[in-house]
Write an enzyme that holds these catalytic residues in place. Structure first.
Site, short mmCIF file in Angstrom:
data_model
loop_
_atom_site.label_atom_id
_atom_site.label_comp_id
_atom_site.label_asym_id
_atom_site.label_seq_id
_atom_site.Cartn_x
_atom_site.Cartn_y
_atom_site.Cartn_z
N TYR A 194 -9.13 -6.42 -4.35
CA TYR A 194 -7.73 -6.77 -4.06
C TYR A 194 -6.90 -5.51 -3.98
O TYR A 194 -7.24 -4.47 -4.55
CB TYR A 194 -7.15 -7.75 -5.09
N CYS A 195 -5.80 -5.59 -3.24
CA CYS A 195 -4.83 -4.50 -3.18
C CYS A 195 -3.46 -5.12 -2.92
O CYS A 195 -3.30 -6.34 -3.00
CB CYS A 195 -5.20 -3.46 -2.12
N THR A 196 -2.46 -4.31 -2.61
CA THR A 196 -1.09 -4.81 -2.51
C THR A 196 -0.92 -5.87 -1.41
O THR A 196 -0.41 -6.95 -1.67
CB THR A 196 -0.12 -3.64 -2.21
#
Ligand SMILES: [Zn+2]
Ligand SMILES: [Zn+2]
Length: 345
Positions: A194-196
């Site tokens: 996951y990331c922003t």
């Protein structure tokens, strides 16, 4: 074609605005043959719509974080729908709105995500499987699931998925080899990235697949979309704390958990700020008490500097630069975070 007004002037203009704005982000990996030409036409059409924000255009695609006036939002939608590259692109909306940008910057870059990996190390035709936030939320709780935060440490410091691996990376360039190392031996597990907003996981998942990881998933729309869907569907958020963002808001609060500590006194705090000494501009976490005691500065010496009369500051700037350079060698936070926002993805 770019905006040359000062920040003070832009802020004044912004304060006079009588309409609201929405903070929106989107990205797309696709071939843009002439990034400079595309950049210029995008700048023109977005400027007409009074859009602010930061957009990166490269041969490999586009990445945008923008602030769109509500009263021209429909026009914005029809503009992107007429653009062959942006047609049907997924827009993500901020959970906590507010002043995010003051002007429009559209910049041509070599890559939209600068991981510094070679082109043979990944294949964008083989990326991780996208899961919706609801699917992701379910999947990370299953057996043999591993969650990996694909952001830098100062981002996961204030907010992260529970039980996630959070690499101690200061730069995007360090991140991928670090993650591959940390995951070695777990090639058969279900890797959940996951990331922003999702853009970093696209490339990261392609890299990990090339490294032999068999089941790689990515959180579609990133933490931004997860927070939106969590509100909408009411499931329990497994992301706790704040979502760090690369604009003037600095972060969006997702849950009330305060995970970090003031870098000056160690009490619980999770507000990032840039040191008030413009020459320093260090990004750090500061509690309210320290903000008062240090006048928003990262150290006593920066505070002494900002207390000097303006002329003295100008005279001492060279000396101050030297002092900061020497500190770079000794301060844990300073060297890597200076000028951070400019390099952000
Ligand atoms: Zn403090
Ligand atoms: Zn400072």
């Amino acid at each position: 074609m770019y905006n040359k007004k000062s920040r003070e002037q832009l802020l004044k203009e912004y304060q006079k605005e009588t309409f609201l704005r929405k903070t929106v982000s989107f990205y797309k990996y696709c071939t843009i043959k002439n990034p400079q030409e595309y950049r210029d036409s995008l700048y023109q059409s977005f400027e007409q719509l009074n859009i602010f924000g930061r957009i990166y255009v490269a041969n490999e695609g586009i990445n945008a974080q923008i602030s769109v006036p509500e009263n021209t939002f429909e026009l914005f939608l029809s503009t992107i729908n007429q653009d062959p590259i942006l047609q049907a692109i997924q827009l993500k909306f901020a959970v906590e709105d507010g002043l995010s940008f003051l002007k429009l910057k559209v910049i041509v870059k070599k890559e939209i995500v600068a991981y510094g990996i070679k082109s043979h190390e990944y294949d964008m035709n083989h990326t991780g499987k996208h899961l919706t936030p609801v699917e992701y939320n379910q999947s990370i709780q299953e057996k043999d699931s591993v969650i990996v935060d694909m952001r830098n440490y100062y981002e996961s410091e204030v907010g992260r998925f529970q039980n996630a691996i959070t690499p101690d990376a200061h730069f995007s360039k360090e991140l991928l080899p670090m993650v591959a190392n940390q995951l070695a031996g777990q090639e058969d597990k279900k890797i959940h990235l996951y990331c922003t907003g999702g853009i970093r996981c696209e490339k990261a998942s392609a890299y990990l697949i090339q490294k032999g990881f068999k089941e790689v998933y990515q959180l579609g729309g990133g933490i931004i979309q997860y927070a939106q869907d969590q509100k909408k569907y009411g499931f329990k958020s497994q992301f706790i704390g704040k979502n760090f963002v690369f604009d003037d808001r600095m972060s969006e609060r997702i849950t009330e958990h305060v995970l970090a500590h003031c870098h000056q006194c160690g009490t619980k705090a999770d507000s990032h700020k840039n040191c008030a000494n413009q020459t320093c501009h260090l990004l750090f976490i500061q509690c309210e008490n320290c903000a008062q005691n240090y006048q928003d500065c990262c150290s006593k010496s920066c505070q002494e500097f900002v207390c000097l009369p303006k002329e003295e500051q100008l005279k001492n700037r060279e000396f101050e630069n030297k002092r900061l350079t020497s500190l770079k060698l000794s301060t844990k936070f300073r060297p890597k975070l200076k000028g951070l926002q400019k390099n952000a993805v």
